[in-house]
Write a protein that holds these residues in place. Sequence first.
Motif, PDB file in Angstrom:
ATOM      1  N   THR A 234       0.847  -1.291   0.124  1.00 54.02           N
ATOM      2  CA  THR A 234       0.074   0.181  -0.169  1.00 54.02           C
ATOM      3  C   THR A 234       0.653   1.437   0.223  1.00 54.02           C
ATOM      4  O   THR A 234       0.940   2.250  -0.563  1.00 54.02           O
ATOM      5  N   TRP A 235       1.840   1.322   1.112  1.00 49.85           N
ATOM      6  CA  TRP A 235       2.448   2.087   0.377  1.00 49.85           C
ATOM      7  C   TRP A 235       3.563   2.476  -0.388  1.00 49.85           C
ATOM      8  O   TRP A 235       3.784   3.682  -0.697  1.00 49.85           O
ATOM      9  N   ASP A 236       4.208   1.584  -1.011  1.00 48.18           N
ATOM     10  CA  ASP A 236       4.762   1.962  -2.400  1.00 48.18           C
ATOM     11  C   ASP A 236       2.921   2.396  -3.003  1.00 48.18           C
ATOM     12  O   ASP A 236       3.800   3.187  -4.225  1.00 48.18           O
ATOM     13  N   GLU A 237       2.611   1.639  -3.589  1.00 45.79           N
ATOM     14  CA  GLU A 237       1.141   1.967  -4.411  1.00 45.79           C
ATOM     15  C   GLU A 237       0.772   3.340  -4.053  1.00 45.79           C
ATOM     16  O   GLU A 237       0.433   4.152  -4.920  1.00 45.79           O
ATOM     17  N   LEU A 238       0.918   4.418  -2.626  1.00 50.98           N
ATOM     18  CA  LEU A 238       0.600   5.637  -2.670  1.00 50.98           C
ATOM     19  C   LEU A 238       2.174   6.260  -3.599  1.00 50.98           C
ATOM     20  O   LEU A 238       1.112   7.499  -3.908  1.00 50.98           O
ATOM     21  N   GLY A 239       2.980   5.815  -3.361  1.00 45.29           N
ATOM     22  CA  GLY A 239       4.329   6.312  -3.431  1.00 45.29           C
ATOM     23  C   GLY A 239       4.185   6.770  -5.090  1.00 45.29           C
ATOM     24  O   GLY A 239       5.022   7.509  -5.485  1.00 45.29           O
ATOM     25  N   GLN A 240       3.313   5.916  -5.657  1.00 46.34           N
ATOM     26  CA  GLN A 240       2.721   6.569  -7.559  1.00 46.34           C
ATOM     27  C   GLN A 240       2.362   7.483  -7.736  1.00 46.34           C
ATOM     28  O   GLN A 240       2.733   7.821  -8.788  1.00 46.34           O
ATOM     29  N   VAL A 241       1.423   7.946  -7.115  1.00 49.82           N
ATOM     30  CA  VAL A 241       1.158   9.666  -6.637  1.00 49.82           C
ATOM     31  C   VAL A 241       0.823  10.659  -5.815  1.00 49.82           C
ATOM     32  O   VAL A 241       0.734  11.687  -6.268  1.00 49.82           O
ATOM     33  N   PHE A 242       1.977   9.910  -4.519  1.00 48.61           N
ATOM     34  CA  PHE A 242       1.279  11.049  -4.037  1.00 48.61           C
ATOM     35  C   PHE A 242       3.014  10.903  -3.233  1.00 48.61           C
ATOM     36  O   PHE A 242       3.677  10.135  -3.266  1.00 48.61           O
ATOM     37  N   THR A 243       3.365  12.022  -2.815  1.00 49.00           N
ATOM     38  CA  THR A 243       4.745  12.230  -1.778  1.00 49.00           C
ATOM     39  C   THR A 243       5.139  11.587  -1.165  1.00 49.00           C
ATOM     40  O   THR A 243       4.034  11.694  -0.246  1.00 49.00           O
TER      41      THR A 243
END
Length: 104
Positions: A64-73
């Motif tokens: 989840t952290w990595d996926e969020l990192g695709q669109v969020f800083t």
Amino acid sequence: MLRAVHTGNCDYLWTHHIPIAARAGLSPKDISGIRSGTCRDRHDQMVVRAVDDLTACSTLTQATWDELGQVFTDEQRMDLVFTIGGYLLLAMAVNTFGVQDEHP
């Protein structure tokens, strides 16, 4: 916010924020998706997954952290964790104190 108060079983905050969500542009289908945990929008689904991770495990999974990192800083991901936690805390307080709808 909606997913956090939903998972926090806080009907008061859920019903209080539905009109706000609608004014912000969320459709009834968007709101229903947030409640059920199956959003049509990819970004909404990522945020729902983050709420679900935090409520189930008190942490975000690496996926989840990595996926969020695709669109969020990094800063936005940190803000998301604090926002979710703040609304979960608020839901707990409202539920504990028995806050009732002022306009039933």
